[in-house]
Structure formats: C-alpha cells, structure tokens
Design an enzyme around this catalytic site. Sequence first.
Site, PDB file in Angstrom:
ATOM      1  N   ILE A   1      16.024  -4.156 -19.063  1.00  0.00           N
ATOM      2  CA  ILE A   1      17.452  -3.809 -19.132  1.00  0.00           C
ATOM      3  C   ILE A   1      17.967  -4.181 -20.525  1.00  0.00           C
ATOM      4  CG2 ILE A   1      19.740  -4.328 -18.187  1.00  0.00           C
ATOM      5  CD1 ILE A   1      17.918  -2.685 -16.331  1.00  0.00           C
TER       6      ILE A   1
ATOM      7  N   ASP B   1      13.199 -12.302 -16.206  1.00  0.00           N
ATOM      8  CA  ASP B   1      13.094 -13.131 -14.983  1.00  0.00           C
ATOM      9  C   ASP B   1      13.663 -14.537 -15.188  1.00  0.00           C
ATOM     10  OD1 ASP B   1       9.808 -11.697 -14.527  1.00  0.00           O
ATOM     11  OD2 ASP B   1      11.761 -10.950 -13.852  1.00  0.00           O
TER      12      ASP B   1
ATOM     13  N   ASN C   1      11.473  -1.268  -1.430  1.00  0.00           N
ATOM     14  CA  ASN C   1      12.643  -2.175  -1.457  1.00  0.00           C
ATOM     15  C   ASN C   1      13.938  -1.374  -1.311  1.00  0.00           C
ATOM     16  OD1 ASN C   1      12.049  -5.169  -2.040  1.00  0.00           O
ATOM     17  ND2 ASN C   1      10.580  -4.089  -3.306  1.00  0.00           N
TER      18      ASN C   1
ATOM     19  N   LEU D   1      10.815  -0.960 -13.645  1.00  0.00           N
ATOM     20  CA  LEU D   1       9.888  -1.535 -14.626  1.00  0.00           C
ATOM     21  C   LEU D   1      10.379  -1.404 -16.067  1.00  0.00           C
ATOM     22  CD1 LEU D   1       6.505  -0.434 -13.014  1.00  0.00           C
ATOM     23  CD2 LEU D   1       7.668  -2.660 -12.904  1.00  0.00           C
TER      24      LEU D   1
ATOM     25  N   GLY E   1       9.531   2.688  -3.878  1.00  0.00           N
ATOM     26  CA  GLY E   1      10.856   2.559  -3.297  1.00  0.00           C
ATOM     27  C   GLY E   1      10.924   1.859  -1.956  1.00  0.00           C
TER      28      GLY E   1
ATOM     29  N   HIS F   1      11.810 -10.219  -7.695  1.00  0.00           N
ATOM     30  CA  HIS F   1      10.529 -10.478  -8.358  1.00  0.00           C
ATOM     31  C   HIS F   1       9.554 -11.008  -7.311  1.00  0.00           C
ATOM     32  CE1 HIS F   1       7.757 -11.283 -11.628  1.00  0.00           C
ATOM     33  NE2 HIS F   1       7.515 -12.434 -11.052  1.00  0.00           N
TER      34      HIS F   1
ATOM     35  N   ASN G   1      17.738  -8.690  -9.489  1.00  0.00           N
ATOM     36  CA  ASN G   1      16.358  -8.215  -9.531  1.00  0.00           C
ATOM     37  C   ASN G   1      15.544  -8.914  -8.446  1.00  0.00           C
ATOM     38  OD1 ASN G   1      13.998  -6.895 -10.710  1.00  0.00           O
ATOM     39  ND2 ASN G   1      13.427  -8.919 -11.471  1.00  0.00           N
TER      40      ASN G   1
HETATM   41  C1  GRF Z   1       6.165  -3.975  -6.020  1.00  0.00           C
HETATM   42  O1  GRF Z   1       5.111  -4.524  -6.800  1.00  0.00           O
HETATM   43  C2  GRF Z   1       7.109  -5.056  -5.635  1.00  0.00           C
HETATM   44  O2  GRF Z   1       6.412  -6.277  -5.408  1.00  0.00           O
HETATM   45  C3  GRF Z   1       7.984  -5.176  -6.840  1.00  0.00           C
HETATM   46  O3  GRF Z   1       8.098  -3.853  -7.356  1.00  0.00           O
HETATM   47  C4  GRF Z   1       6.968  -3.075  -6.929  1.00  0.00           C
HETATM   48  C5  GRF Z   1       7.337  -1.766  -6.297  1.00  0.00           C
HETATM   49  O4  GRF Z   1       8.167  -1.986  -5.218  1.00  0.00           O
HETATM   50  N1  GRF Z   1       9.282  -5.697  -6.483  1.00  0.00           N
HETATM   51  P1  GRF Z   1       8.884  -0.743  -4.459  1.00  0.00           P
HETATM   52  O5  GRF Z   1       7.955  -0.347  -3.331  1.00  0.00           O
HETATM   53  O6  GRF Z   1       9.045   0.397  -5.458  1.00  0.00           O
HETATM   54  O7  GRF Z   1      10.181  -1.278  -3.966  1.00  0.00           O
END
Ligand code: GRF
Length: 197
Positions: A94, A151, A14, A91, A12, A110, A108
């Site tokens: 959708i 993507d 992001n 992951l 989490g 990436h 999203n």
């Molecule tokens: C990481 O590999 C990031 O590069 C990708 O999702 C994974 C987990 O990210 N976007 P987060 O820390 O759960 O946001």
Amino acid sequence: MLRVVVMVSGGGTNLQAIIDAVDNGKITNTEIVGVISNNAGAYALERAAKHNIPALCISPKKYENRDAFNDALLEETKKFKPDLIVLAGFLVAIPPKMVQEYPEKIINIHPSLIPSFCGKGFYGLKVHEGALARGVKVTGATVHFVDEGTDTGRIILQKPVMIDKDDTPEILQKRVMEQAEWIILPEAINMIANNKL
Ligand code: GRF
C-alpha cells in the site's frame, strides 16, 4: 453503516468469509461497497460478482510506472467512499500516500502470529514454510492496522493454531485459514463497525 472496500489478489477465501459473515449477521452495520484486485484472474473477483458487489481490477501492468499505478489505486478506492479498507490476501504494497489518506482505516490479515514470520518476503505459503522450517509448535493469524511499514501496524486480533508434526506448508496454510483467518478477520470488521475496538 460501515462502508468497506476489500482488496484481493487471489482465491478470495477471506473475502468469502466476510461476505458470509455479513449475510449471516456475524458482521453487523456493514456494507461491502467494493472489491478491488490487482490481478484480473483472481477468483475473488468471481466471488464478488456472484454477490453483486461492484468489483474492478487495477493491474500494475496497465500503468507505465508504480507511481501511476499507486495514484490510480488511490483514486479508484476513494470513489467508493470507504470507511474501512480490508486487505484480504492483497499482495501489493500500500503506497504511503494511501496510508496517509486512511490513517487507522486500513486493516490486513497476516497468516502468522506477528512479529513472527512477517515483513518483507513473508507472504502466502512462504509464511508457513518459515514456521515449519523454524520448528515452532504454534502459529496462527493476525489482524492489524496498516501503517507505512510491512506488517508493523497496531495489532487488533490474533488467534493461535497448533502445528502438527506431519504438516506440509499447504496443509498448515489451510488450517490457519480455516481455524484463524476466516474467524478473526470478520470479527475485527464487526468490532470496528460497532465501535468495539
Ligand atoms: C493466503 O495465503 C492467506 O493465508 C493470506 O492470503 C492468501 C490468499 O488468501 N491471507 P485468500 O484465499 O485470497 O483470501
């Protein structure tokens, strides 16, 4: 006020970048109304709880098949009445019916410069392993709209990150997160919230 639901599967970081950007004003006109994870153990759920953001886990393990899970994911998402759905390390693919319900309303992040190192099988560390194996000197991150492909949706923002000769996948992943993901994902949300796309 843009109503945002964030979908997560892991740490989490992001999501945290988005929460912090709303708190410090880098993102305006936005409310994170919900967080949804497919993984009960995702630390992202802790981050949401700490910030009093409604959070729930919809685990595929609890459903007899993928269709039932997809229906539940869509139904629970609709309850939040989102204007924007943000996949932040989510992951799960959708389902098409969800993309159709929210056209150009799902984005999203990436961890590469699409169209490099993306598509089926390229997620998490695998993205950075691919970049290092190919020997590229520059990688980065991409924010894009989600369509029915993997993507393949319209690109919104990208940010380059230099690769160092001693990088491991883990070191590179951290740099891409710090120098790109955590910057362009909040920026993209703010652009959408303020009609700056
Ligand atoms: C990481 O590999 C990031 O590069 C990708 O999702 C994974 C987990 O990210 N976007 P987060 O820390 O759960 O946001």
